[in-house]
Design a protein around this motif. Structure first.
Motif: not given
Length: 303
Positions: A143-145, A205-206, A216-221, A226-227
């Motif tokens: 879960v990414t914000v 999603l992004t 909030a989004a279900n992103l893969f790590t 993300i970076a």
């Protein structure tokens, strides 16, 4: 030589169907479960997101380099669709994530180390299927914000969401809403109840997060965005998402020793750092996944 069958644009109802539901291969295979390719051909599949397609290209081309004839069936959909196709023999190989496979087979299974997870997967699989060596490369659900949302609600871990989630919209692929390693587990393990879950394709999603359509989004790590966008991946202190090593799942009768060796060689070479960098080339720099896969294999002496 290889053949490519890109199964794109599957309807949502099909993506959400369980193992006993609609079979996207029924028309071409006659529903007989006799395999999706010619005799002696290994059929490798991917789910409908860039990393899965990239992994199929990597593992598939490594087998081809050893003289194995490979068919590619890409962008199939979610695990709820493709697992039954491996079991029936329409697919021979699928680059999987060991923890997600375990959660699919047994929602009550505990999370643990890679070795513990693989042992439980091997025990839960039917006799016709098996997993090969796991890669050290790992890609977990998250879960990414945005950094702004993290600062506004003082978020660093999933546990921190318990007091803020009712103000936030969570976005993710449709299957994330019903999986234990998803909304169900977030509620059970962390007591998190979001204001709303919004079903979105992974590719959207992004931008939805950046636009504020979701918070909030279900992103893969291993998602390079993300970076790039300075997103905050919330830590998972209860290990809800478990080990998620790249691990080939195979139909045992359809994968010979030559193919097995090629698959295991890829897993031995692939790291999380390498996978993240390869993802960036495909997702951010818009390079062709097949070309990126071939170049990496050549660099590693696997092609």
């Amino acid at each position: 030589m290889h053949k490519r069958i890109a199964l794109v644009g599957l309807p949502l109802a099909l993506m959400l169907s369980a193992c006993g539901g609609s079979d996207p291969y029924e028309e071409e295979s006659g529903g007989g479960g006799e395999g999706g390719g010619d005799a002696g051909t290994v059929v490798i599949g991917s789910a409908d997101f860039p990393e899965s397609t990239l992994l199929a290209e990597i593992y598939g081309r490594a087998m081809e380099a050893q003289g194995v004839e490979v068919d590619y069936q890409l962008n199939i959909g979610s695990r709820e669709v493709y697992y039954s196709q491996i079991e029936s023999g329409n697919l021979s190989v699928f680059p999987e994530y060991n923890g997600a496979t375990l959660a699919y087979l047994d929602e009550e299974a505990p999370t643990g180390s890679s070795e513990e997870t693989n042992a439980l997967v091997a025990e839960a699989l039917p006799d016709s299927l098996e997993i090969l060596d796991s890669s050290s490369a790992e890609n977990k659900d998250s879960v990414t914000v945005t950094s702004e949302v993290a600062e506004e609600h003082d978020l660093a871990t999933l546990a921190d969401l318990a007091g803020a989630a009712d103000e936030l919209v969570l976005g993710g692929p449709p299957e994330f809403e019903t999986r234990h390693q998803g909304v169900v587990g977030l509620e059970e393990v962390y007591g998190i109840e979001f204001q709303e879950f919004r079903s979105l394709e992974v590719a959207l999603l992004t931008q939805a997060l950046l636009d504020g359509d979701i918070q909030a989004a279900n992103l893969f790590t291993t998602d390079p965005q993300i970076a790039v966008e300075d997103f905050v991946v919330l830590e998972d202190p209860e290990n809800l998402f478990g080990a998620q090593n790249i691990t080939p799942l195979i139909n045992s009768e359809q994968v010979d020793e030559t193919a097995r060796g090629a698959l295991n060689d890829v897993s031995a070479a692939l790291t999380t750092e390498a996978l993240t960098a390869l993802n960036e080339r495909v997702v951010v720099q818009n390079e062709n996944a097949a070309d990126v896969a071939q170049e990496w294999l050549e660099e590693e002496g696997l092609a």
